[in-house]
Design a protein around this motif. Sequence first.
Motif, PDB file in Angstrom:
ATOM      1  N   LEU A   1       0.818  -1.276  -0.056  1.00 27.44           N
ATOM      2  CA  LEU A   1      -0.033   0.007  -0.123  1.00 27.44           C
ATOM      3  C   LEU A   1       0.835   1.305   0.008  1.00 27.44           C
ATOM      4  CD1 LEU A   1      -2.740   1.374   0.349  1.00 27.44           C
ATOM      5  CD2 LEU A   1      -2.686   1.116   2.550  1.00 27.44           C
ATOM      6  N   GLY A   2       2.152   1.188   0.873  1.00 26.64           N
ATOM      7  CA  GLY A   2       2.867   2.390   0.832  1.00 26.64           C
ATOM      8  C   GLY A   2       3.352   2.787  -0.535  1.00 26.64           C
ATOM      9  N   LEU A   3       3.853   1.833  -1.124  1.00 28.61           N
ATOM     10  CA  LEU A   3       4.228   2.153  -2.657  1.00 28.61           C
ATOM     11  C   LEU A   3       3.325   2.560  -3.411  1.00 28.61           C
ATOM     12  CD1 LEU A   3       6.579   1.893  -4.783  1.00 28.61           C
ATOM     13  CD2 LEU A   3       6.185  -0.347  -5.278  1.00 28.61           C
ATOM     14  N   ARG A   4       2.147   2.208  -3.474  1.00 30.46           N
ATOM     15  CA  ARG A   4       0.856   2.381  -4.348  1.00 30.46           C
ATOM     16  C   ARG A   4       0.732   4.033  -3.871  1.00 30.46           C
ATOM     17  NH1 ARG A   4      -3.517  -1.897  -3.495  1.00 30.46           N
ATOM     18  NH2 ARG A   4      -2.115  -2.603  -1.691  1.00 30.46           N
ATOM     19  N   LEU A   5       0.691   4.459  -2.788  1.00 34.90           N
ATOM     20  CA  LEU A   5       0.415   5.560  -2.321  1.00 34.90           C
ATOM     21  C   LEU A   5       1.452   6.554  -2.598  1.00 34.90           C
ATOM     22  CD1 LEU A   5      -1.177   5.167   1.388  1.00 34.90           C
ATOM     23  CD2 LEU A   5      -2.476   5.710  -0.746  1.00 34.90           C
ATOM     24  N   PHE A   6       2.648   6.073  -2.582  1.00 37.14           N
ATOM     25  CA  PHE A   6       3.884   7.007  -2.970  1.00 37.14           C
ATOM     26  C   PHE A   6       3.769   7.306  -4.700  1.00 37.14           C
ATOM     27  CE2 PHE A   6       8.245   6.912  -4.690  1.00 37.14           C
ATOM     28  CZ  PHE A   6       8.581   8.131  -4.091  1.00 37.14           C
ATOM     29  N   ALA A   7       3.403   6.218  -5.467  1.00 36.23           N
ATOM     30  CA  ALA A   7       3.030   6.660  -6.858  1.00 36.23           C
ATOM     31  C   ALA A   7       2.003   7.364  -7.214  1.00 36.23           C
ATOM     32  CB  ALA A   7       2.865   5.189  -7.462  1.00 36.23           C
TER      33      ALA A   7
END
Length: 435
Positions: A253-259
């Motif tokens: 989820l963190g990587l998706r939110l970062f993108a």
Amino acid sequence: MSVASHVQSHEGPDTRTFWSFLRGDNEAILRLASADRMLGIGLLFVLSAALAREYDGVDLLAEPWHFVLPLAASLGTSFVLFCLLFGVGKARRMDHVPFGRAYLRFLTLYWMTAPLAWLYALPVESVFGPIEATMSNLVLLGVVAAWRVFLMTRAVETLFGAGAFAAWSVVLLFADLVALAALAFVPKPVVSIMGGISHTDAEIAIFNVTFMVGIACVVSLPVWLLATAVVIRHGGRWKFALSDARPTTRPSLGLRLFAVASVAVWIVVLPLTQPKQQLARRVNEDLKSGRIWEAVAEMSTHQRNDFPARWEPPPHIGYGEREPPILDIIEAVLASDAPDWVRSVFTEKFGNTLYDTRLLSPDEIDDEELGRYVRVLLRLPQGPSFASRKEGFIQLAYEQAKMSPRRQADLKALLDLAKTYDPTRHPDGNFARSY
């Protein structure tokens, strides 16, 4: 344990995986390439990179294709590189690999390099002068290009099981060809052997760098061709690392939110920069459409800092542009109550066209046009300086036997203007400077 099962035993990639990938970490490369739904994240990164490049350069609402071009370019170049790698892999006895599935894994890694273009968002034009900003941008371009070559080389080593020599040879061959193609199609300053164009320091810097890069690419191309031929004929066997693995993990989820955040942040930035781009676009369109008086009036109602820092109105003399006619523009500027910064911009452009010695030739310019140039020079504070620099050519033109009385009078006026030049009273006539 196989590479595929080793990767699948890990959790999905997160932001730490992304930062490790930018360092060329082997495990990060495998985790990103093996995860499901990574192409969506890569696509967001490509979009954010496009925004980083153009947020302070173009009116994105009026020219939305600036979003599409980076995507199309990345799809095209990644496909060509993968086909090259796939062909070399087959020559090195690589086992059967589903082309489409393997390409999508490779494309994931290709798009994950897009955030390197965030470096282009640094507002160097607002911090440095024109020449320093130009050199800074060229340095950033070189850093991003070299970093991408490094990451794609590491991806080839990891995904295809290629040795370092093989990976570097093929990737550098591809990078060399892409650089040559870019140099062939990207606009760059025009250098006239006859000295018909004068350039700003920034234009000279761009030309020098592109010229040296072009020479380096041409000289090194046979090296990469030979090295790739050696790899094809004598290299070790290649094996695609994820040929049998199917995606079983998903990005955190963190990587998706970062993108998502890498795109969403521009919601805050664009309202601050796009009004300047929109203003610049209106002036550009007026000038290119022949609405010169309207463009000069629009510029005159604003300060220079109301426009983008790296904006320059047409024509771009150093790039060989002659439309709209700079003589028409400078006449409009002198006839209007234009502020000093507007006069400075177009006076420099006008001056950079006056170094062409053909300007005084009856075969190149008629009496009417020469008279217009003379009247402008008589009104410009820099006129005496220019005339003094061209006094010898003016004298030769004046001594021609066949000449209309009107032309003779204009040339006489230029000679008289040259004699009035006093460096302590008149501005320097060297227009080859950035404003």
